[in-house]
Design an enzyme around this catalytic site. Structure first.
Site, PDB file in Angstrom:
ATOM      1  N   HIS A  50       0.811  -1.058   0.070  1.00 33.84           N
ATOM      2  CA  HIS A  50      -0.059  -0.114   0.022  1.00 33.84           C
ATOM      3  C   HIS A  50       0.804   1.128  -0.064  1.00 33.84           C
ATOM      4  CE1 HIS A  50      -3.728  -2.205   1.527  1.00 33.84           C
ATOM      5  NE2 HIS A  50      -3.473  -2.802   0.470  1.00 33.84           N
ATOM      6  N   GLU A  52       1.000   4.043   1.961  1.00 36.86           N
ATOM      7  CA  GLU A  52       1.746   4.166   3.178  1.00 36.86           C
ATOM      8  C   GLU A  52       3.195   3.545   3.332  1.00 36.86           C
ATOM      9  OE1 GLU A  52      -2.542   3.731   4.395  1.00 36.86           O
ATOM     10  OE2 GLU A  52      -1.197   3.150   2.691  1.00 36.86           O
ATOM     11  N   CYS A  83      -5.367   1.276   6.473  1.00 40.88           N
ATOM     12  CA  CYS A  83      -6.184  -0.016   6.804  1.00 40.88           C
ATOM     13  C   CYS A  83      -5.720  -0.500   8.127  1.00 40.88           C
ATOM     14  CB  CYS A  83      -6.023  -1.087   5.760  1.00 40.88           C
ATOM     15  SG  CYS A  83      -4.304  -1.481   5.361  1.00 40.88           S
ATOM     16  N   CYS A  92      -1.688  -1.121   7.391  1.00 39.33           N
ATOM     17  CA  CYS A  92      -0.937  -0.336   7.279  1.00 39.33           C
ATOM     18  C   CYS A  92      -0.545   0.731   8.819  1.00 39.33           C
ATOM     19  CB  CYS A  92      -1.148   0.585   6.415  1.00 39.33           C
ATOM     20  SG  CYS A  92      -1.256   0.047   4.858  1.00 39.33           S
ATOM     21  N   ALA A 163     -20.144  11.991 -27.618  1.00 43.46           N
ATOM     22  CA  ALA A 163     -19.141  13.140 -28.344  1.00 43.46           C
ATOM     23  C   ALA A 163     -19.943  13.467 -29.617  1.00 43.46           C
ATOM     24  CB  ALA A 163     -17.706  12.503 -28.864  1.00 43.46           C
ATOM     25  N   TRP A 179     -13.268  12.094 -37.894  1.00 43.09           N
ATOM     26  CA  TRP A 179     -13.495  12.023 -36.638  1.00 43.09           C
ATOM     27  C   TRP A 179     -14.244  13.216 -36.273  1.00 43.09           C
ATOM     28  CZ3 TRP A 179     -12.064   7.895 -34.027  1.00 43.09           C
ATOM     29  CH2 TRP A 179     -11.260   6.947 -34.568  1.00 43.09           C
ATOM     30  N   ARG A 193     -10.333   4.906 -20.673  1.00 42.61           N
ATOM     31  CA  ARG A 193     -10.467   3.482 -20.935  1.00 42.61           C
ATOM     32  C   ARG A 193      -9.511   2.596 -19.928  1.00 42.61           C
ATOM     33  NH1 ARG A 193     -10.666   2.485 -27.326  1.00 42.61           N
ATOM     34  NH2 ARG A 193     -12.787   3.306 -27.688  1.00 42.61           N
ATOM     35  N   LEU A 213     -11.689  -1.240 -28.774  1.00 43.29           N
ATOM     36  CA  LEU A 213     -12.071  -1.144 -27.371  1.00 43.29           C
ATOM     37  C   LEU A 213     -10.643  -1.193 -26.721  1.00 43.29           C
ATOM     38  CD1 LEU A 213     -15.484  -2.476 -27.349  1.00 43.29           C
ATOM     39  CD2 LEU A 213     -14.780  -0.272 -28.024  1.00 43.29           C
ATOM     40  N   GLU A 304     -19.643   3.441 -24.047  1.00 44.28           N
ATOM     41  CA  GLU A 304     -19.152   4.166 -25.207  1.00 44.28           C
ATOM     42  C   GLU A 304     -20.026   3.908 -26.359  1.00 44.28           C
ATOM     43  OE1 GLU A 304     -15.203   4.992 -26.796  1.00 44.28           O
ATOM     44  OE2 GLU A 304     -14.360   4.669 -24.794  1.00 44.28           O
TER      45      GLU A 304
END
Length: 379
Positions: A50, A52, A83, A92, A163, A179, A193, A213, A304
């Site tokens: 982690h 820390e 944690c 931690c 978009a 585009w 993504r 993708l 998307e």
């Protein structure tokens, strides 16, 4: 430097792990001694140390072993409450106490109701001063998907990306769409993504574009998201890129009850996972799908899809956050493909309303970001 300055440093470090730590949240930490940053760390990947622990190790390795430990009397800044339980790694809190740190500054508490506040309480019981809530909103936004998943019946935090041209169209009448947005906008989407667990499109987008993708960022090692295709009739071409390409992630086809069992068997032999969900008014039940994805530990989902999928996601009430890119161009007609395809509300007062708006420019494109659901609390 102030507590805010050091916490901002920790937040920047946490971003380095985004995309690699799920199902854990991304966390950053810095160790400060006599006003100087002596250690930095972040949670690099699920199962690894982690933030820390990384920061404390970084501080200790930079000073000779025969000198007093640099961490004694130091302050630790960490974006998420440390944690206090055993998981993939030891607590931690124990490492912090053993390092001799006497002050801990926390961005936000652990959202898990079963452990929230436990780490802070344990540190205080062991004589460590704890300050909580420094840049809390920023710290919560950083792990908003983890917060939502933890506090809302373990369903994914859903981001809808749209978009369009200024007149609200995503393609011409011929279907041409490349585009609409510029290269910087598309690069931002690829970063997103990389950061999410899964990406979802419909069969219409699949057949029209045959997309990969995947997450592709120049000079950056990315993690591909799980590719999810809504394909009720299992109409996918078995040579589609989402099936045949090399990728670090798999493909999940979501089908209805009447999908061909023979084709399903062939696809599963090719390594594709097929998930059946019920139909609701002739369409795949997205609410049921979210529950099933939650059981697969999918905490964050990017949609998307085309106009039909985008509209269906809104109407089913599964969307948390909207990213809407506007390109400074318009088609000037009504024969193009709209952002949302289907029937909308009859009255303006019933329109979907975004909260917590932010606006950002990507060269000449405009990105509007807002929320439909509060990520830091129950529905």
């Amino acid at each position: 430097m102030t507590d805010h300055d050091h916490m901002q440093n920790a937040l920047s470090l946490a971003l380095k792990g985004k995309g690699f730590t799920s199902p854990n949240p991304c966390v950053g930490a810095v160790v400060v001694k006599n006003g100087m940053v002596v250690g930095r760390g972040w949670h690099r990947a699920f199962g690894m140390a982690h933030a820390e622990v990384e920061a404390i190790k970084d501080a200790q390795k930079n000073f000779p072993a025969n000198t007093p430990p640099i961490t004694h009397g130091a302050t630790l800044y960490v974006t998420l409450e440390p944690c206090n339980h055993f998981g993939k790694t030891p607590p931690c809190t124990h490492r912090i106490i053993n390092a001799g740190i006497n002050r801990v500054v926390v961005g936000c508490k652990d959202p898990n109701p079963y452990v929230s506040g436990g780490g802070i309480r344990y540190l205080r019981e062991n004589g460590i001063q704890v300050v909580s809530g420094v840049l809390e909103s920023e710290a919560q936004t950083l792990i908003e998907a983890f917060i939502w998943y933890t506090q809302n019946n373990k369903t994914p935090f859903v981001i809808l990306k749209c978009a369009s041209t200024l007149d609200g169209q995503i393609a011409t009448a011929t279907g041409d769409s490349q585009w609409i947005t510029n290269e910087r906008s598309r690069g931002h989407v690829h970063r997103l993504r990389h950061e999410v667990d899964a990406i979802l499109i419909g069969s219409g987008t699949l057949h029209a574009d045959n997309p990969s993708l995947t997450a592709r960022i120049k000079n950056f090692q990315t993690k591909d998201p799980l590719r999810i295709i809504l394909d009720s009739a299992l109409s996918i071409d078995e040579s589609a890129r989402v099936i045949t390409q090399q990728s670090t992630a798999g493909t999940l086809l979501v089908v209805g009850p009447d999908a061909s069992s023979k084709k399903r068997e062939r696809l599963e032999k090719m390594g594709v996972r097929v998930l059946e969900v019920s139909l609701k008014k002739g369409r795949l039940d997205l609410g049921q799908l979210m529950i099933k994805l939650g059981t697969m530990s999918i905490q964050s989902l990017l949609i998307e899809g085309g106009g039909k999928v985008a509209a269906a996601a809104l109407k089913e009430g599964i969307v948390n956050k909207v990213l809407f890119f506007l390109a400074p161009k318009f088609l000037g007609g009504s024969d193009g493909v709209p952002v949302f395809n289907g029937k909308g509300p009859q009255k303006i007062c019933d329109a979907f309303k975004l909260k917590q708006l932010k606006v950002k420019m990507f060269d000449d494109d405009v990105l509007i970001t807002g929320y439909l659901k509060d990520p830091s609390g129950p529905e």
